[in-house]
Motif scaffolding. Structure first.
Motif, mmCIF file in Angstrom:
data_model
loop_
_atom_site.group_PDB
_atom_site.id
_atom_site.type_symbol
_atom_site.label_atom_id
_atom_site.label_comp_id
_atom_site.label_asym_id
_atom_site.label_seq_id
_atom_site.Cartn_x
_atom_site.Cartn_y
_atom_site.Cartn_z
ATOM 1 N N ALA A 31 -4.517 17.047 -6.192
ATOM 2 C CA ALA A 31 -5.011 18.043 -5.239
ATOM 3 C C ALA A 31 -3.996 18.401 -4.157
ATOM 4 C CB ALA A 31 -6.302 17.539 -4.591
ATOM 5 N N LEU A 32 -3.123 17.438 -3.802
ATOM 6 C CA LEU A 32 -2.152 17.713 -2.739
ATOM 7 C C LEU A 32 -0.846 18.300 -3.278
ATOM 8 C CD1 LEU A 32 -2.671 14.418 -0.677
ATOM 9 C CD2 LEU A 32 -3.486 16.695 -0.062
ATOM 10 N N GLU B 299 -7.409 16.511 -11.326
ATOM 11 C CA GLU B 299 -6.984 15.153 -11.613
ATOM 12 C C GLU B 299 -6.044 15.154 -12.813
ATOM 13 O OE1 GLU B 299 -10.493 12.585 -11.705
ATOM 14 O OE2 GLU B 299 -9.946 12.181 -9.622
ATOM 15 N N GLU C 236 4.439 -5.078 1.858
ATOM 16 C CA GLU C 236 5.368 -4.365 2.735
ATOM 17 C C GLU C 236 5.612 -5.105 4.040
ATOM 18 O OE1 GLU C 236 3.378 -0.416 3.137
ATOM 19 O OE2 GLU C 236 2.396 -1.523 1.553
ATOM 20 N N TYR D 102 -9.356 1.938 -4.519
ATOM 21 C CA TYR D 102 -7.960 2.290 -4.740
ATOM 22 C C TYR D 102 -7.621 3.562 -3.972
ATOM 23 C CZ TYR D 102 -3.745 3.581 -7.260
ATOM 24 O OH TYR D 102 -2.474 3.950 -7.578
ATOM 25 N N SER D 103 -8.623 4.415 -3.742
ATOM 26 C CA SER D 103 -8.343 5.674 -3.040
ATOM 27 C C SER D 103 -9.565 6.124 -2.255
ATOM 28 C CB SER D 103 -7.946 6.760 -4.038
ATOM 29 O OG SER D 103 -9.095 7.250 -4.700
ATOM 30 N N ILE E 55 5.376 11.453 -6.882
ATOM 31 C CA ILE E 55 5.230 10.217 -6.099
ATOM 32 C C ILE E 55 3.743 10.076 -5.802
ATOM 33 C CG2 ILE E 55 5.760 9.090 -3.908
ATOM 34 C CD1 ILE E 55 8.275 9.380 -5.458
ATOM 35 N N VAL E 56 3.192 8.920 -6.182
ATOM 36 C CA VAL E 56 1.748 8.710 -6.013
ATOM 37 C C VAL E 56 1.480 7.662 -4.946
ATOM 38 C CG1 VAL E 56 -0.379 7.964 -7.140
ATOM 39 C CG2 VAL E 56 1.310 9.266 -8.430
ATOM 40 N N HIS E 57 0.557 7.987 -4.069
ATOM 41 C CA HIS E 57 0.159 7.069 -3.007
ATOM 42 C C HIS E 57 -1.336 6.937 -2.980
ATOM 43 C CE1 HIS E 57 2.851 5.466 0.029
ATOM 44 N NE2 HIS E 57 3.718 6.104 -0.701
ATOM 45 N N ALA E 58 -1.855 5.726 -3.092
ATOM 46 C CA ALA E 58 -3.296 5.480 -3.000
ATOM 47 C C ALA E 58 -4.102 6.533 -3.780
ATOM 48 C CB ALA E 58 -3.748 5.435 -1.542
ATOM 49 N N GLY E 59 -3.687 6.740 -5.021
ATOM 50 C CA GLY E 59 -4.478 7.598 -5.897
ATOM 51 C C GLY E 59 -4.198 9.084 -5.802
ATOM 52 N N TYR E 60 -3.291 9.493 -4.933
ATOM 53 C CA TYR E 60 -2.962 10.913 -4.768
ATOM 54 C C TYR E 60 -1.464 11.143 -4.926
ATOM 55 C CZ TYR E 60 -7.617 11.791 -2.963
ATOM 56 O OH TYR E 60 -8.964 11.909 -2.842
ATOM 57 N N MET F 119 0.814 -1.204 0.000
ATOM 58 C CA MET F 119 0.000 0.000 0.000
ATOM 59 C C MET F 119 0.851 1.259 0.000
ATOM 60 S SD MET F 119 -2.701 0.696 2.895
ATOM 61 C CE MET F 119 -2.802 2.391 3.285
ATOM 62 N N CYS F 120 2.016 1.159 0.635
ATOM 63 C CA CYS F 120 2.891 2.329 0.635
ATOM 64 C C CYS F 120 3.939 2.245 -0.467
ATOM 65 C CB CYS F 120 3.586 2.489 1.976
ATOM 66 S SG CYS F 120 2.524 3.303 3.177
ATOM 67 N N LEU F 121 3.879 1.186 -1.276
ATOM 68 C CA LEU F 121 4.860 1.086 -2.347
ATOM 69 C C LEU F 121 4.470 2.070 -3.432
ATOM 70 C CD1 LEU F 121 5.224 -2.780 -2.614
ATOM 71 C CD2 LEU F 121 6.484 -1.187 -1.202
ATOM 72 N N ALA F 122 5.406 2.906 -3.808
ATOM 73 C CA ALA F 122 5.088 3.895 -4.823
ATOM 74 C C ALA F 122 6.293 4.074 -5.718
ATOM 75 C CB ALA F 122 4.727 5.220 -4.166
ATOM 76 N N ILE G 104 1.702 12.881 -3.784
ATOM 77 C CA ILE G 104 2.020 13.523 -2.497
ATOM 78 C C ILE G 104 3.280 14.372 -2.580
ATOM 79 C CG2 ILE G 104 0.810 11.874 -0.993
ATOM 80 C CD1 ILE G 104 3.552 10.571 -0.470
ATOM 81 N N MET H 100 0.603 21.851 2.300
ATOM 82 C CA MET H 100 -0.831 21.752 2.044
ATOM 83 C C MET H 100 -1.424 20.499 2.712
ATOM 84 S SD MET H 100 -2.684 21.458 -1.563
ATOM 85 C CE MET H 100 -3.696 22.845 -1.923
ATOM 86 N N ASP I 264 -5.228 -4.418 0.726
ATOM 87 C CA ASP I 264 -4.500 -5.170 1.753
ATOM 88 C C ASP I 264 -5.344 -5.454 2.988
ATOM 89 O OD1 ASP I 264 -2.226 -5.406 0.317
ATOM 90 O OD2 ASP I 264 -1.131 -3.794 1.321
ATOM 91 N N LYS J 281 -2.670 5.772 -15.374
ATOM 92 C CA LYS J 281 -3.625 5.771 -14.283
ATOM 93 C C LYS J 281 -4.135 7.182 -14.048
ATOM 94 C CE LYS J 281 -3.795 2.770 -10.432
ATOM 95 N NZ LYS J 281 -3.226 1.474 -10.290
#
Ligand code: SF4
Lengths: 78, 384
Positions: A32-33, A17, B359, B119-120, A44-49, A1-4, A51, B267, B93, A27
């Motif tokens: 937004a962040l 988006e 992980e 996914y998000s 770097i993308v994490h769970a769709g965002y 989940m944290c693999l990016a 960061i 932010m 997961d 993808k």
């Protein structure tokens, strides 16, 4: 989940988006962040965002450090 | 792949290995903890441990979100979705983590509960918008990497005045966990699970900045180096840690400067501050209760808080007796120390949380390490 992995911003869409290319896989993610990210940037993308936006100058600096090391290594071996 | 391949050069990795071997002369042992599960994965995948001298040991940390989520919270989620006519959305997961009574969210789904993989956080929000007649609960887990996106979803739900969306919030924070681990190992003295330096989380630091670890490094006198996820990043980080240890320094340094700044993502930090509030205490699997280590939802956004909306009560549940996840998350044991590793517990049929996510230390070791370790033992003439 944290693999990016670093992903290239390919196209911006509406509502903060964008389409990104992560190692050949496209993808839809949210910028937004990281509103400063634009087409051509790596993020770097994490769970769709996204960061973080990768700083190309810092990347070059790190790589230059490695290259220097390689130079030293070769000099030592010679 | 740009920003990845350049950091995988085998010749440079060997050069760094040589530098590390020469630098690691000052102490009989260098025990370095990689806090983050992403690093555990990369270390196994690229065989980094094999490149290090025998006196430099990598110890797995607790930085795997599904691994540290206590069973009681998964039991809560299962109960919620079995007892109420609602849809529970969560990351992949989380679905497979074994809970009490041989259940998991996946099995709850098989029993008819409406559990959906998203996914998000935005996917869960979208579901709520598309189906106003249905209650949608987002089972949110993760560190500071995913917390900002949950905060964004809650704020958006507030702006949209969505009545059918709520979040079961389980976000946890890395600096307090790092303090807890360094504090407990310090209490045990330099032996045991003593840790000489920490490979700091890379992606969490994108959000909270490297400065978030400065108080931890200072208090426990241990160096922290924020690392990227490629082999050269990790090798360079190990070298930086050893240099600091040799010189008795304990600063926060940043190897991953291309992605991480000292300040982090302002932010994202503001969003988390706006939506979340620190819980007095939260239970971590393996580490127990840690003060100020997790986010709850602020009063202002209380109507999006599933804990308040459904009266979710705290539950205590114990881990599978055979499972050593707790000790592994504390850095006291390695996956191979577990009796059921690779036999009763495999990624296809996990008994413990550390075998679920890529992980997780057990999953990483199973996927990349197990066979190599046994091959090495066979060449050494050991019967396995
Ligand atoms: S091998 Fe399975 S049961 Fe053993 S510690 Fe790892 S996850 Fe737990």
């Amino acid at each position: 989940m944290c693999l990016a992995i670093p992903a290239l911003v390919v196209r911006e869409l509406e509502a903060e988006e964008a389409i990104i290319d992560a190692g050949g896989v496209e993808k839809r993610v949210s910028l937004a962040l990281v509103p400063e990210a634009a087409v051509g940037d790596y993020v770097i993308v994490h769970a769709g965002y996204a960061i973080s936006r990768l700083d190309p100058e810092e990347a070059l600096r790190t790589l230059a450090l490695f290259a220097e090391m390689q130079g030293d290594g070769q000099a030592a071996a010679a | 792949m740009k920003h990845a391949d350049e950091y995988r050069d085998p010749a440079l990795a060997l050069l760094l290995a040589d530098k590390i071997a020469r630098a690691a002369y000052a102490r009989p042992q260098y025990r370095l903890m990689e806090f983050c599960g992403g690093h555990t994965h990369a270390i196994s995948r690229y065989g980094i441990a094999d490149l290090l001298p025998a006196n430099v040991n990598m110890i797995h940390g607790p930085g795997c979100p599904v691994c540290v989520l206590p069973i009681g919270r998964i039991d809560n989620a299962i109960e919620l979705v079995l007892q109420h006519p609602l849809t529970l959305c969560t990351y992949a997961d989380t679905l497979r983590v074994p809970a009490s009574d041989r259940l998991s969210l996946m099995q709850a789904k098989a029993r008819g509960a409406d559990v959906r993989m998203v996914y998000s956080a935005a996917d869960a929000l979208r579901l709520a918008q598309e189906d106003p007649a249905r209650e949608i609960v987002f089972f949110a887990i993760g560190f500071e990497t995913t917390a900002p996106s949950t905060a964004l979803a809650i704020r958006a739900a507030d702006r949209l005045r969505l009545p059918n969306f709520s979040v079961f919030c389980n976000h946890v924070l890395t600096p307090p966990a790092m303090s807890a681990i360094l504090g407990s190992t310090q209490a045990q003295g330099s032996g045991g699970a003593g840790i000489d330096g920490v490979v700091g989380p890379g992606h969490v630091s994108c959000v909270i900045g490297s400065r978030a670890y400065e108080p931890v490094a200072e208090e426990y006198c241990r160096p922290v180096v924020i690392a990227g996820f490629e082999p050269l990043d990790l090798m360079q980080t190990v070298l930086m840690l050893i240099h600091q240890i040799n010189r008795n320094r304990h600063e926060v340094e940043n190897e991953y400067t291309r992605a991480v700044t000292r300040e982090g993502n302002a932010m994202a930090q503001e969003l988390m501050e706006e939506v979340f509030v620190l819980r007095d205490s939260f239970e971590w699997r393996g580490l127990g209760e840690i003060a100020d280590s997790a986010y709850g939802i602020r009063q202002k956004y209380a109507r999006f808080d599933a804990e308040r909306r459904y009266g979710i009560a705290r539950r205590r549940a114990s881990d599978n007796k055979a499972c050593e996840c707790g000790a592994i998350l504390r850095g006291e044991k390695k996956p191979a120390d577990c009796r059921v590793f690779g036999t009763a517990c495999t990624p296809d049929n996990p008994l413990g949380a550390c075998m679920v996510s890529s992980e997780g230390a057990c999953a990483a070791h199973y996927s990349y390490g197990r066979f190599r370790a046994s091959a090495a033992a066979q060449t050494a003439g050991l019967a396995l």
